[in-house]
Design an enzyme around this catalytic site. Sequence first.
Site, PDB file in Angstrom:
ATOM      1  N   GLU A  18      -4.350  -3.567  -7.265  1.00 16.11           N
ATOM      2  CA  GLU A  18      -4.310  -2.181  -7.778  1.00 16.11           C
ATOM      3  C   GLU A  18      -4.778  -1.159  -6.738  1.00 16.11           C
ATOM      4  O   GLU A  18      -5.497  -0.204  -7.043  1.00 16.11           O
ATOM      5  CB  GLU A  18      -5.047  -2.084  -9.115  1.00 16.11           C
ATOM      6  CG  GLU A  18      -4.204  -2.796 -10.171  1.00 16.11           C
ATOM      7  CD  GLU A  18      -4.619  -2.596 -11.597  1.00 16.11           C
ATOM      8  OE1 GLU A  18      -5.055  -1.478 -11.912  1.00 16.11           O
ATOM      9  OE2 GLU A  18      -4.470  -3.539 -12.383  1.00 16.11           O
ATOM     10  N   GLY A  19      -4.341  -1.394  -5.510  1.00 18.71           N
ATOM     11  CA  GLY A  19      -4.700  -0.521  -4.394  1.00 18.71           C
ATOM     12  C   GLY A  19      -5.874  -1.135  -3.656  1.00 18.71           C
ATOM     13  O   GLY A  19      -6.962  -1.270  -4.221  1.00 18.71           O
ATOM     14  N   ILE A  55     -28.287 -18.156  -2.975  1.00 20.60           N
ATOM     15  CA  ILE A  55     -29.434 -18.555  -3.801  1.00 20.60           C
ATOM     16  C   ILE A  55     -29.279 -20.007  -4.261  1.00 20.60           C
ATOM     17  O   ILE A  55     -30.240 -20.763  -4.297  1.00 20.60           O
ATOM     18  CB  ILE A  55     -29.616 -17.568  -4.988  1.00 20.60           C
ATOM     19  CG1 ILE A  55     -30.125 -16.222  -4.445  1.00 20.60           C
ATOM     20  CG2 ILE A  55     -30.577 -18.130  -6.036  1.00 20.60           C
ATOM     21  CD1 ILE A  55     -30.159 -15.097  -5.449  1.00 20.60           C
ATOM     22  N   GLN A  66      -9.219  -0.048   0.974  1.00 19.10           N
ATOM     23  CA  GLN A  66      -8.909   0.944   2.016  1.00 19.10           C
ATOM     24  C   GLN A  66      -8.115   2.094   1.377  1.00 19.10           C
ATOM     25  O   GLN A  66      -8.375   3.272   1.652  1.00 19.10           O
ATOM     26  CB  GLN A  66      -8.110   0.295   3.154  1.00 19.10           C
ATOM     27  CG  GLN A  66      -8.923  -0.621   4.066  1.00 19.10           C
ATOM     28  CD  GLN A  66      -9.374  -1.921   3.398  1.00 19.10           C
ATOM     29  OE1 GLN A  66      -8.716  -2.447   2.510  1.00 19.10           O
ATOM     30  NE2 GLN A  66     -10.510  -2.440   3.823  1.00 19.10           N
ATOM     31  N   SER A  98       0.827  -1.215   0.000  1.00 17.81           N
ATOM     32  CA  SER A  98       0.000   0.000   0.000  1.00 17.81           C
ATOM     33  C   SER A  98       0.855   1.256   0.000  1.00 17.81           C
ATOM     34  O   SER A  98       0.397   2.323  -0.405  1.00 17.81           O
ATOM     35  CB  SER A  98      -0.914   0.006   1.232  1.00 17.81           C
ATOM     36  OG  SER A  98      -1.887  -1.004   1.110  1.00 17.81           O
TER      37      SER A  98
END
Length: 400
Positions: A382-383, A356, A386, A151
């Site tokens: 890709e991030g 279901i 958060q 991050s």
Amino acid sequence: GVISKQRTDLNEQKKYFATDRTDDILNDEGKDLLATVKEFCENEVKEQCKAYDVSGEWPKEIYDKAMEMGLGSLEVPEEYGGIGIDRVTISALYEEMAKADAGFYTTIAASNLGLKPVLIAGTEEQKQWACDILVNGGYGAFCLTEPMAGSDPASCKTTAVKDGDEYVLNGRKCFITNGAVAGFYVVTAATDKALGNKGISAFLIPAGTPGLSAGNEENKMGIRTSNTTDVVLEDVRVPAGAMLGKEGEGFKVAMKTLDMARTFVGCGAVGVAQRCVDEAIAYAKQRVTFGKPIGKFEAIQFMIADMEIKTETARQMVVHSLTLMDKGLDYNKESAIAKCYSGDIAVEVALDAIQILGGYGYSREYPVEKLLRDAKIFQIYEGTNQIQRIVISRAVMGKF
Ligand code: CAA
């Protein structure tokens, strides 16, 4: 006159919002492409990938066919040999790919993720070189993440030390999509550790450069038809001309790359969510309980309605963000919302699809447990979602 011209423009614009199907807003060329890609994904990807999901093997034959069709280079601009279609059309094609198999979609979207920093910061020569690789059926890889810098990529440990007209790179990247199959690698490295994010530079490195190799391959929970490895750099010598942009610009190039790429992650998540809706409807119409198909019960109808609300809302956010991008407007916040919302709802909708289908939903005989495993990655790569919330809150609150 001016007003009738404006009205036509408005009607054109309304098309994005008045219909609930991406197919309906594409032009004729886009519709033809979508039909071709749908057919390919339905006949050559969807069922075939089931076995590869179990084995974890990279399905080279499927990828070879897809590359031959040109599916790997949809984002290559026309001036560099691409077919030159707008991003909303590309998103509809990516959605089809993800609907068939999210790992298949990931391989192609992540390859184009690798191209983005080149298009953002590369020289004409670098752009043409990288585009040629994709047009000729090769792959790109974007190498930002490290074992201790996911991050927070500004804290990267990989270094690039200047030595005459060359840089020497050392370090280890991880979780790299296409790590073992790419034709080129975009690698971020610290050229000056003391400068933090302003001391990071990006390099464009051809596969086969001595010292660059694929390390450990991840045995993943989902998207198992994509290749994810460490990328190891041991005294990798590149000419100074391999740098993308100027020294110290690598972090910003990476941020701009991710801004642009995140909406495309959103459309992958929408594809998975749509497949969940489709599978749930098909099951609800044929499964009989208490003397009628379960789809006749309001409990199921409302679940399906909520799944559809989420999927369609996510799709419209993707289309909105890509429309801004196509028009050259700012999309930093919208791209983060598209990625974050689509990833979150893909997981929710996959859980509902399992519910279901009941016991069958939990069984590996049925497709929805795979959809949940595949959906989860969209909240992470890709991030993380958060990180998306950091981007969104900073966009509306500013830094204070
Ligand atoms: N565009 C342009 N510049 C930007 C920017 C953007 N979107 N975001 C930040 N910057 C600039 C800032 O303006 C700042 O520059 P100045 O100092 O000149 O003003 C500089 O970059 C540093 O910005 P921040 O202080 O905001 O940086 P930060 O350290 O707080 O990080 C972050 C911001 C958004 C949290 C960022 O670290 C981030 O995006 N982290 C997540 C990384 C990520 O997405 N990794 C995924 C890897 S790819 C992947 O998963 C691929 C795969 O295989 C599928």
